[in-house]
Design an enzyme around this catalytic site. Structure first.
Site: not given
Ligand SMILES: Cc1cc2nc3c(=O)[nH]c(=O)nc-3n(C[C@H](O)[C@H](O)[C@H](O)COP(=O)(O)O)c2cc1C
Length: 413
Positions: A38-40, A159, A259-261, A284
């Site tokens: 999920p990404m806001a 968050c 999750n992460g990276d 991301r």
């Molecule tokens: C722009 C943005 C918005 C995000 N919004 C949410 C969200 O609404 N809910 C949530 O649980 N995590 C949110 N995250 C975190 C991501 O879901 C994820 O946990 C985090 O980016 C790490 O994963 P990645 O390394 O694959 O990016 C957000 C991250 C980014 C960069």
């Protein structure tokens, strides 16, 4: 906060890990075991469907083979076409909404709620994520989510945004396990769809509570966990501490989503290999490389078949077509919502900007896009950019780029 996605240090790559073909969460089958995080401000219905489409790949594993090992597709064209169609599958197993305020949702009028919880039939299985700190309100909102037809409901305990933490939501709750227990119980008894939680390691390195939290979730009847392996204090800095995903996996028997990276198929395989997690969640990397889920599926299949992981790398032409597809989908949706105009322009600019990260000369294009006043001008800038690259004989992008700092700010503060 330090944000250096494009130059980030990498996790070591795997020798034999692979993303599982499926994971079952409370009776809902997620196949393959990959999740769009999920990404806001990012994972609205247009983006989610766009990613699902970009993830479609042709599974060779299911092509029927006769007794002599001959692909029946070669024998019978009609059968071949049928097999081709039915073997098409999205490499993205589960999509999730952006986080939605439980307080807001429970107070909203029905018509406004619809806007927040918009999704289409082709998005199943889909999970809706909620945040908040009041057990009753969260339970009420979870019921709204269930009634809206979502397959799963998720609670956000990760968050880091100050405005969310200030009201005890998101990662703010990581300091209050007894309150988390009350929320888990209230939501669990309010809905019968699978209930999951997405959380960080803890508030800070001195307060890592991910294993206790995972055990609590399992005891309260949650169906799966997703762990972003960083503390709230770490924000997005350093490497995600994957060893905590392994510790959580050891502690519970419900599915654990790591999750992460993860920015490449190799990273996804490494995460599974190093932690034993049941599914991989990607955030991301997806806006910069919408093919990431398809690439993981291709990598997994070729690894199983030949021991060597290979996958398609998008060309400039693919990238150009992808931007145009996204714009067309966006315009259609905005039109349906009666919202074409500034919001649409904003989204076009935002997307074109993420999507050109890692493309040589992308900074110039982003500048032109941000100066544009109309959708045609945005498109014109994109067209000109790709035409020039084509003329110059330049090709391809850096692998494993991440969402730009700009968008991340929106979620962090
Ligand atoms: C722009 C943005 C918005 C995000 N919004 C949410 C969200 O609404 N809910 C949530 O649980 N995590 C949110 N995250 C975190 C991501 O879901 C994820 O946990 C985090 O980016 C790490 O994963 P990645 O390394 O694959 O990016 C957000 C991250 C980014 C960069």
């Amino acid at each position: 906060m330090l944000k250096q996605w494009d130059k980030a240090i990498e996790h070591p790559t795997p020798t034999r890990g692979s993303v599982p073909a499926e994971v079952v969460i409370g009776g809902v089958r997620i196949a393959p075991a990959t999740v769009l995080a999920p990404m806001a401000g990012v994972t609205d219905t247009v983006f989610r469907r766009f990613i699902k489409n970009a993830s479609v790949f042709q599974s060779s594993a299911a092509v029927p083979v006769d007794g002599n090992g001959v692909d029946t597709a070669q024998k019978n064209l009609a059968e071949a076409v049928e097999a081709t169609t039915s073997n098409q599958q999205s490499g993205c197993g589960l999509i999730m909404t952006e986080f939605t305020s439980a307080d807001g949702l429970s107070r909203m009028r029905e018509s406004k709620r619809k806007r927040y919880l918009t999704y289409y039939d082709d998005e199943h299985p889909i999970s809706a994520q909620l945040f908040g700190s009041n057990p009753e309100t969260l339970a009420e909102s979870a019921k709204i989510v269930e009634d809206a037809g979502f397959d799963l409901v998720d609670l956000n305990l990760g968050c880091p945004a100050k405005r969310v933490v200030r009201c005890n939501g998101g990662s703010g709750l990581l300091r209050d396990l007894p309150l988390i227990a009350k929320i888990f119980e209230a939501v669990r008894s309010a809905v019968s769809i699978p209930f999951t939680v997405k959380f960080r390691l803890g508030w800070s390195d001195a307060n890592i509570i991910c294993v206790e939290l995972a055990e609590l979730a399992e005891d309260c009847g949650l169906n799966a966990l997703a762990l972003h392996a960083r503390t709230r204090e770490a924000g997005y800095t350093g490497l995600a501490q994957w060893h905590w995903i392994a510790a959580v996996k050891d502690a519970v028997s419900i599915p654990v989503i790591g999750n992460g990276d993860v920015r490449t198929p190799e990273n996804a395989a490494a995460l599974v290999e190093q932690t034993g997690c049941d599914a991989v969640m990607i955030g991301r990397a997806a806006p910069a490389n919408p093919w990431i889920f398809r690439q993981i599926a291709q990598y997994t299949e070729s690894m199983a078949a030949t021991g060597v992981g290979v996958y398609d790398k998008p060309t400039d032409e693919d990238r150009y077509r992808m931007i145009r597809t996204y714009f067309a989908m966006l315009l259609e949706e905005m039109d349906a919502q009666g919202a074409v105009g500034r919001e649409c322009m904003g989204k076009m600019k935002q997307f074109a900007s993420w999507f050109t990260h890692g493309v040589p000369g992308g900074a110039g294009l982003r500048k032109a896009i941000f100066a544009a006043k109309t959708g045609e001008q945005v498109l014109g800038a994109v067209e000109e950019f790709f035409a020039k690259r084509h003329e110059a004989g330049e090709d391809d992008i850096a692998p494993g780029v991440m969402l730009s700092d700009v968008a991340e700010e929106a979620y962090c503060d």
